[in-house]
Scaffold this active site. Structure first.
Site, PDB file in Angstrom:
ATOM      1  N   LYS A 157      -6.557   6.128  11.094  1.00 27.47           N
ATOM      2  CA  LYS A 157      -7.960   6.054  11.538  1.00 27.47           C
ATOM      3  C   LYS A 157      -7.935   5.889  13.062  1.00 27.47           C
ATOM      4  O   LYS A 157      -8.015   4.760  13.565  1.00 27.47           O
ATOM      5  CB  LYS A 157      -8.658   4.842  10.915  1.00 27.47           C
ATOM      6  N   PHE A 175     -13.801   2.838   4.747  1.00 24.83           N
ATOM      7  CA  PHE A 175     -12.885   2.138   3.843  1.00 24.83           C
ATOM      8  C   PHE A 175     -12.545   3.009   2.643  1.00 24.83           C
ATOM      9  O   PHE A 175     -13.429   3.548   1.981  1.00 24.83           O
ATOM     10  CB  PHE A 175     -13.490   0.820   3.386  1.00 24.83           C
ATOM     11  N   GLU A 184       4.266   3.913   6.009  1.00 22.39           N
ATOM     12  CA  GLU A 184       3.074   3.061   5.926  1.00 22.39           C
ATOM     13  C   GLU A 184       1.962   3.816   5.191  1.00 22.39           C
ATOM     14  O   GLU A 184       1.942   5.049   5.175  1.00 22.39           O
ATOM     15  CB  GLU A 184       2.674   2.683   7.371  1.00 22.39           C
ATOM     16  N   ASP A 185       1.041   3.066   4.589  1.00 23.28           N
ATOM     17  CA  ASP A 185      -0.087   3.728   3.916  1.00 23.28           C
ATOM     18  C   ASP A 185      -1.143   4.173   4.926  1.00 23.28           C
ATOM     19  O   ASP A 185      -1.603   5.294   4.911  1.00 23.28           O
ATOM     20  CB  ASP A 185      -0.700   2.833   2.817  1.00 23.28           C
ATOM     21  N   GLY A 220       0.772  -1.254   0.000  1.00 18.97           N
ATOM     22  CA  GLY A 220       0.000   0.000   0.000  1.00 18.97           C
ATOM     23  C   GLY A 220       0.791   1.285   0.000  1.00 18.97           C
ATOM     24  O   GLY A 220       0.338   2.294  -0.532  1.00 18.97           O
ATOM     25  N   ASP A 230      -4.767   1.518  10.925  1.00 16.84           N
ATOM     26  CA  ASP A 230      -6.196   1.284  11.175  1.00 16.84           C
ATOM     27  C   ASP A 230      -6.347   0.776  12.616  1.00 16.84           C
ATOM     28  O   ASP A 230      -6.482   1.565  13.547  1.00 16.84           O
ATOM     29  CB  ASP A 230      -6.668   0.272  10.119  1.00 16.84           C
ATOM     30  N   ASP A 288      -5.756  -0.412  -1.659  1.00 17.26           N
ATOM     31  CA  ASP A 288      -6.461  -1.332  -2.547  1.00 17.26           C
ATOM     32  C   ASP A 288      -7.739  -1.891  -1.954  1.00 17.26           C
ATOM     33  O   ASP A 288      -7.982  -1.834  -0.748  1.00 17.26           O
ATOM     34  CB  ASP A 288      -5.558  -2.530  -2.835  1.00 17.26           C
ATOM     35  N   ARG A 294      -5.192   0.408  -6.710  1.00 15.80           N
ATOM     36  CA  ARG A 294      -4.010   1.096  -6.165  1.00 15.80           C
ATOM     37  C   ARG A 294      -3.537   2.224  -7.069  1.00 15.80           C
ATOM     38  O   ARG A 294      -2.880   3.156  -6.631  1.00 15.80           O
ATOM     39  CB  ARG A 294      -2.836   0.121  -6.005  1.00 15.80           C
TER      40      ARG A 294
END
Ligand code: IMP
Length: 181
Positions: free
Chosen positions: A136, A157, A104-105, A49, A108, A164, A170
């Site tokens: 998040k 989401f 990091e993407d 990601g 969560d 993705d 992506r």
């Protein structure tokens, strides 16, 4: 920016435009550049990601003797976390004494991030900084707090700019959120 996109029968609407992404990437990069002054950091891009964010970020930070390497973990299936983090591609390089910057993407639940940081600490780096494109905070199950956050978002989401849905979407230039209407 494109309008709605459909992936695997789910509809997504525009959420964060490329302009805003660029602006925040620049902001985070300038914070990192200041904090890493004099260091030769190792950027650790978390695949898959974060590949797009990391590519933009490392160029924007502009430290010429920085190292760049890749690790890969997986916790998601479809649009929700499995709660289990799998290491798919680990780090082979020696990081002892290095200033590591994890890229990091999205954070969560924080499970991937906290597992990764605990693992990296065992390898005695000089420092670890954790950068994420998205956070998040309401989804946190670990209390993990990234050091640098481009965007803090509610627990919905999203796809695009590296993120993705089961491996798809992506390549979208902008970030889209699932249409809950
Ligand atoms: P965590 O371990 O629950 O913090 O999850 C981190 C990983 O879950 C991220 O690196 C993503 O791969 C994935 N993930 C979490 N939220 C989303 C999302 O909204 N869209 C796409 N992937 C996500």
């Amino acid at each position: 920016m494109d309008n709605k996109v459909t992936v695997d029968g789910l509809t997504f609407v525009p959420y964060i435009t490329r302009d805003k992404i660029d602006r925040e990437v620049k902001r985070v990069a300038s914070e990192l550049r200041a904090d890493l002054k004099g260091a030769s950091p190792l950027f650790l891009c978390v695949l898959n990601g974060a590949f797009m964010f990391a590519a933009d970020l490392v160029r924007e930070v502009g430290i010429n003797d920085a190292h760049i390497n890749f690790v890969k973990y997986s916790s998601y299936e479809g649009t929700s976390t499995t709660g289990k983090v799998k290491e798919i591609m680990g780090l082979t390089e020696d990081i002892e004494g290095m200033d590591v910057v994890v890229v990091e993407d999205i954070v969560d639940t924080g499970l991937t991030a906290s597992m990764m940081v605990a693992d990296l600490k065992k390898r005695n780096p000089r420092s670890i900084r954790f950068v994420t494109l998205l956070h998040k905070p309401e989804s946190s199950k670990t209390g993990f707090q990234p050091d640098y956050v481009a965007f803090s978002i509610p627990p919905r989401f999203i796809i695009g700019y590296g993120l993705d849905l089961d491996g798809k979407a992506r390549n979208l230039r902008d970030i889209y959120v699932i249409d809950e209407d």
